[in-house]
Design a protein around this motif. Sequence first.
Motif, mmCIF file in Angstrom:
data_model
loop_
_atom_site.group_PDB
_atom_site.id
_atom_site.type_symbol
_atom_site.label_atom_id
_atom_site.label_comp_id
_atom_site.label_asym_id
_atom_site.label_seq_id
_atom_site.Cartn_x
_atom_site.Cartn_y
_atom_site.Cartn_z
ATOM 1 N N ARG A 41 0.854 -1.192 0.000
ATOM 2 C CA ARG A 41 0.000 0.000 0.000
ATOM 3 C C ARG A 41 0.889 1.241 0.000
ATOM 4 N N ILE A 42 0.745 2.055 -1.050
ATOM 5 C CA ILE A 42 1.654 3.174 -1.256
ATOM 6 C C ILE A 42 0.884 4.483 -1.358
ATOM 7 N N ASP A 43 1.227 5.423 -0.475
ATOM 8 C CA ASP A 43 0.659 6.774 -0.495
ATOM 9 C C ASP A 43 1.648 7.675 -1.217
ATOM 10 N N ALA A 44 1.313 8.082 -2.447
ATOM 11 C CA ALA A 44 2.194 8.926 -3.252
ATOM 12 C C ALA A 44 1.660 10.346 -3.361
ATOM 13 N N SER A 45 0.790 10.744 -2.424
ATOM 14 C CA SER A 45 0.170 12.071 -2.518
ATOM 15 C C SER A 45 1.174 13.212 -2.371
ATOM 16 N N GLU A 46 2.354 12.937 -1.770
ATOM 17 C CA GLU A 46 3.370 13.983 -1.619
ATOM 18 C C GLU A 46 4.589 13.734 -2.510
ATOM 19 N N ALA A 47 4.453 12.839 -3.486
ATOM 20 C CA ALA A 47 5.568 12.518 -4.379
ATOM 21 C C ALA A 47 5.831 13.668 -5.345
ATOM 22 N N GLU A 48 7.109 13.846 -5.691
ATOM 23 C CA GLU A 48 7.498 14.865 -6.664
ATOM 24 C C GLU A 48 8.030 14.204 -7.926
ATOM 25 N N ALA A 49 8.028 14.966 -9.001
ATOM 26 C CA ALA A 49 8.618 14.571 -10.278
ATOM 27 C C ALA A 49 8.177 13.167 -10.685
ATOM 28 N N CYS A 50 9.142 12.280 -10.925
ATOM 29 C CA CYS A 50 8.827 10.927 -11.404
ATOM 30 C C CYS A 50 8.502 9.981 -10.255
ATOM 31 N N GLY A 51 8.362 10.500 -9.047
ATOM 32 C CA GLY A 51 8.128 9.678 -7.867
ATOM 33 C C GLY A 51 6.841 8.874 -7.889
ATOM 34 N N ARG A 52 5.908 9.220 -8.784
ATOM 35 C CA ARG A 52 4.652 8.466 -8.860
ATOM 36 C C ARG A 52 4.753 7.258 -9.785
ATOM 37 N N ILE A 53 5.925 7.082 -10.410
ATOM 38 C CA ILE A 53 6.131 5.911 -11.250
ATOM 39 C C ILE A 53 6.957 4.920 -10.442
ATOM 40 N N LEU A 54 6.452 3.706 -10.293
ATOM 41 C CA LEU A 54 7.138 2.692 -9.494
ATOM 42 C C LEU A 54 7.513 1.514 -10.382
ATOM 43 N N LEU A 55 8.805 1.209 -10.381
ATOM 44 C CA LEU A 55 9.305 0.091 -11.153
ATOM 45 C C LEU A 55 10.054 -0.868 -10.236
ATOM 46 N N LEU A 59 10.247 -8.076 -9.990
ATOM 47 C CA LEU A 59 8.987 -8.525 -9.392
ATOM 48 C C LEU A 59 7.826 -8.367 -10.382
ATOM 49 N N GLY A 60 8.129 -7.874 -11.576
ATOM 50 C CA GLY A 60 7.097 -7.682 -12.587
ATOM 51 C C GLY A 60 6.195 -6.492 -12.301
ATOM 52 N N ILE A 61 6.713 -5.519 -11.538
ATOM 53 C CA ILE A 61 5.902 -4.350 -11.165
ATOM 54 C C ILE A 61 6.330 -3.142 -11.980
ATOM 55 N N ARG A 62 5.345 -2.525 -12.625
ATOM 56 C CA ARG A 62 5.541 -1.296 -13.391
ATOM 57 C C ARG A 62 4.198 -0.586 -13.323
ATOM 58 N N THR A 63 4.126 0.487 -12.525
ATOM 59 C CA THR A 63 2.823 1.116 -12.323
ATOM 60 C C THR A 63 2.954 2.611 -12.068
ATOM 61 N N VAL A 64 1.872 3.334 -12.373
ATOM 62 C CA VAL A 64 1.770 4.751 -12.029
ATOM 63 C C VAL A 64 0.887 4.827 -10.789
ATOM 64 N N LEU A 65 1.395 5.458 -9.748
ATOM 65 C CA LEU A 65 0.688 5.537 -8.479
ATOM 66 C C LEU A 65 -0.265 6.731 -8.463
ATOM 67 N N SER A 66 -1.358 6.603 -7.759
ATOM 68 C CA SER A 66 -2.342 7.675 -7.641
ATOM 69 C C SER A 66 -1.758 8.847 -6.851
ATOM 70 N N ASN A 68 -3.823 11.045 -5.421
ATOM 71 C CA ASN A 68 -4.822 11.485 -4.439
ATOM 72 C C ASN A 68 -5.434 10.369 -3.598
ATOM 73 N N SER A 69 -4.928 9.150 -3.735
ATOM 74 C CA SER A 69 -5.385 8.056 -2.871
ATOM 75 C C SER A 69 -4.267 7.027 -2.769
ATOM 76 N N THR A 70 -4.409 6.100 -1.864
ATOM 77 C CA THR A 70 -3.399 5.063 -1.696
ATOM 78 C C THR A 70 -3.530 4.036 -2.810
ATOM 79 N N SER A 71 -2.404 3.730 -3.456
ATOM 80 C CA SER A 71 -2.373 2.699 -4.488
ATOM 81 C C SER A 71 -1.993 1.380 -3.843
ATOM 82 N N THR A 72 -2.567 0.290 -4.320
ATOM 83 C CA THR A 72 -2.226 -1.028 -3.806
ATOM 84 C C THR A 72 -1.643 -1.858 -4.935
ATOM 85 N N VAL A 73 -0.435 -2.355 -4.712
ATOM 86 C CA VAL A 73 0.245 -3.223 -5.669
ATOM 87 C C VAL A 73 0.265 -4.612 -5.052
ATOM 88 N N LYS A 74 -0.257 -5.599 -5.789
ATOM 89 C CA LYS A 74 -0.322 -6.971 -5.266
ATOM 90 C C LYS A 74 0.606 -7.873 -6.061
#
Length: 106
Positions: A41-55, A59-66, A68-74
């Motif tokens: 569970r990732i809260d990216a509401s205060e992320a800057e620049a490319c911080g909302r992209i998680l690679l 683990l096969g994870i490549r996602t853009v995080l929200s 304004n809400s918590t993103s859940t990566v399973k």
Amino acid sequence: MAAADKVEVKGGKQIAVMRIVGLDYVPNRFTVEQGVPVEWRIDASEAEACGRILLAPRLGIRTVLSSNSTSTVKFTPTETGDFAFNCGMGMMTPGSAITVVAPKSG
């Protein structure tokens, strides 16, 4: 390691909670067990620049995080070892990783 371990086991899954503040992952390291589903569970509401992209390629994870809400990566880790994660440009907290350990025998 205790400061980084924000992982709790609940309902048969491991729950890791992380915030992104600016260009920093808080915390930036987790230890989970192999073969047990993970809910990251990732809260990216205060992320800057490319911080909302998680690679996390291994683990096969490549996602853009929200923003304004918590993103859940399973995912369910199938191999042990250290699995690095970062933004696409590698600008976030150095050494960020999920460590997968063999299941505890019991």
